[in-house]
Motif scaffolding. Structure first.
Motif, short mmCIF file in Angstrom:
data_model
loop_
_atom_site.label_atom_id
_atom_site.label_comp_id
_atom_site.label_asym_id
_atom_site.label_seq_id
_atom_site.Cartn_x
_atom_site.Cartn_y
_atom_site.Cartn_z
N THR A 35 0.84 -1.26 0.02
CA THR A 35 -0.01 -0.02 0.15
C THR A 35 0.69 1.21 0.07
OG1 THR A 35 -1.97 -1.04 1.10
CG2 THR A 35 -1.73 1.34 1.30
N PHE A 36 1.81 1.14 0.69
CA PHE A 36 2.66 2.53 1.11
C PHE A 36 4.10 2.52 0.35
CE2 PHE A 36 -0.07 2.50 4.79
CZ PHE A 36 -0.94 3.59 4.21
N GLY A 37 4.60 1.42 -0.15
CA GLY A 37 5.83 1.53 -0.72
C GLY A 37 6.80 1.10 0.53
N ASP A 44 7.05 9.47 3.30
CA ASP A 44 6.53 10.67 2.08
C ASP A 44 5.00 10.66 2.35
OD1 ASP A 44 6.99 12.75 0.25
OD2 ASP A 44 6.08 11.43 -1.10
N VAL A 45 4.26 9.59 2.29
CA VAL A 45 2.91 9.54 2.08
C VAL A 45 2.44 10.16 3.77
CG1 VAL A 45 0.79 8.01 2.47
CG2 VAL A 45 2.69 7.63 0.62
N LEU A 46 3.12 9.89 4.55
CA LEU A 46 2.53 10.32 6.07
C LEU A 46 2.91 11.64 6.03
CD1 LEU A 46 3.66 7.24 8.26
CD2 LEU A 46 1.67 7.85 7.48
N GLU A 47 3.86 12.07 5.52
CA GLU A 47 4.24 13.61 5.66
C GLU A 47 3.27 14.45 4.83
OE1 GLU A 47 5.36 16.95 6.76
OE2 GLU A 47 6.19 15.22 7.60
N LEU A 49 0.20 13.58 4.23
CA LEU A 49 -1.05 13.27 5.11
C LEU A 49 -1.26 14.43 5.99
CD1 LEU A 49 -3.85 11.88 5.37
CD2 LEU A 49 -2.70 10.09 6.76
N ALA A 50 -0.02 14.38 6.84
CA ALA A 50 0.29 15.20 8.13
C ALA A 50 -0.06 16.72 7.49
CB ALA A 50 1.51 15.19 8.88
N GLN A 51 0.42 17.05 6.34
CA GLN A 51 0.37 18.52 5.78
C GLN A 51 -1.01 18.60 5.44
OE1 GLN A 51 2.52 20.83 5.94
NE2 GLN A 51 1.28 22.20 4.85
N ALA A 52 -1.90 17.73 5.00
CA ALA A 52 -3.23 18.04 4.53
C ALA A 52 -3.98 18.03 5.79
CB ALA A 52 -3.80 16.91 3.93
N LEU A 53 -3.75 17.43 6.86
CA LEU A 53 -4.34 17.80 8.19
C LEU A 53 -4.10 19.09 8.87
CD1 LEU A 53 -3.97 14.05 9.78
CD2 LEU A 53 -6.08 15.22 8.71
N ARG A 54 -3.07 19.62 8.65
CA ARG A 54 -2.56 20.81 9.06
C ARG A 54 -3.36 21.86 8.43
NH1 ARG A 54 2.79 19.16 8.26
NH2 ARG A 54 3.29 17.90 9.86
N GLN A 55 -3.33 21.78 7.17
CA GLN A 55 -4.17 22.93 6.30
C GLN A 55 -5.75 22.63 6.60
OE1 GLN A 55 -3.38 21.69 2.20
NE2 GLN A 55 -1.10 22.63 2.28
N LEU A 56 -6.17 21.59 6.94
CA LEU A 56 -7.52 21.50 7.40
C LEU A 56 -7.85 22.12 8.77
CD1 LEU A 56 -8.57 17.88 6.30
CD2 LEU A 56 -9.49 20.09 5.21
N ASP A 57 -6.71 22.00 9.72
CA ASP A 57 -7.05 22.67 10.83
C ASP A 57 -6.77 24.22 10.79
OD1 ASP A 57 -7.31 20.28 12.40
OD2 ASP A 57 -5.35 20.01 12.93
N ASP A 58 -6.01 24.69 9.57
CA ASP A 58 -5.89 26.13 9.65
C ASP A 58 -7.13 26.75 8.96
OD1 ASP A 58 -3.28 25.72 10.86
OD2 ASP A 58 -2.19 25.76 8.92
N THR A 59 -7.93 26.10 8.41
CA THR A 59 -9.05 26.69 7.70
C THR A 59 -9.76 27.46 8.79
OG1 THR A 59 -8.97 24.97 6.22
CG2 THR A 59 -10.99 26.35 6.20
#
Length: 87
Positions: A35-37, A44-47, A49-59
């Motif tokens: 799944t993740f390589g 890289d996938v986890l990073e 995902l973490a960045q996407a979650l940070r952006q959602l929290d910053d909305t």
């Protein structure tokens, strides 16, 4: 000698769980790698995902559009529900 399964039901070995545990671990590792390589890819996938979650929290709440949900356009929007008496 038993003549049917009722006389001698099949029994699992008492150590079956211990024998299957390593196979379960290997399967889980294989599924994660598939799944993740490998490790660099997974990190890289986890990073990302973490960045996407940070952006959602910053909305901010004012960034979110409140209002009616747009209605679909096209053939699906023009469906008319028939009443039970119209059949």
């Amino acid at each position: 000698m038993p003549t049917s399964k009722r006389e001698k039901p099949s029994v699992s070995p008492s150590d079956l769980a211990d024998r299957l545990e390593p196979l379960g671990e290997l399967r889980a590792k294989a599924l994660l790698r598939h799944t993740f390589g490998d490790l660099p890819d997974a990190s890289d996938v986890l990073e990302r995902l973490a960045q996407a979650l940070r952006q959602l929290d910053d909305t901010r709440p004012e960034d979110v559009v409140d209002g009616p949900t747009p209605r679909p356009v096209g053939p699906t929007a023009k469906r008319v529900r028939k009443s039970a008496g119209a059949r």
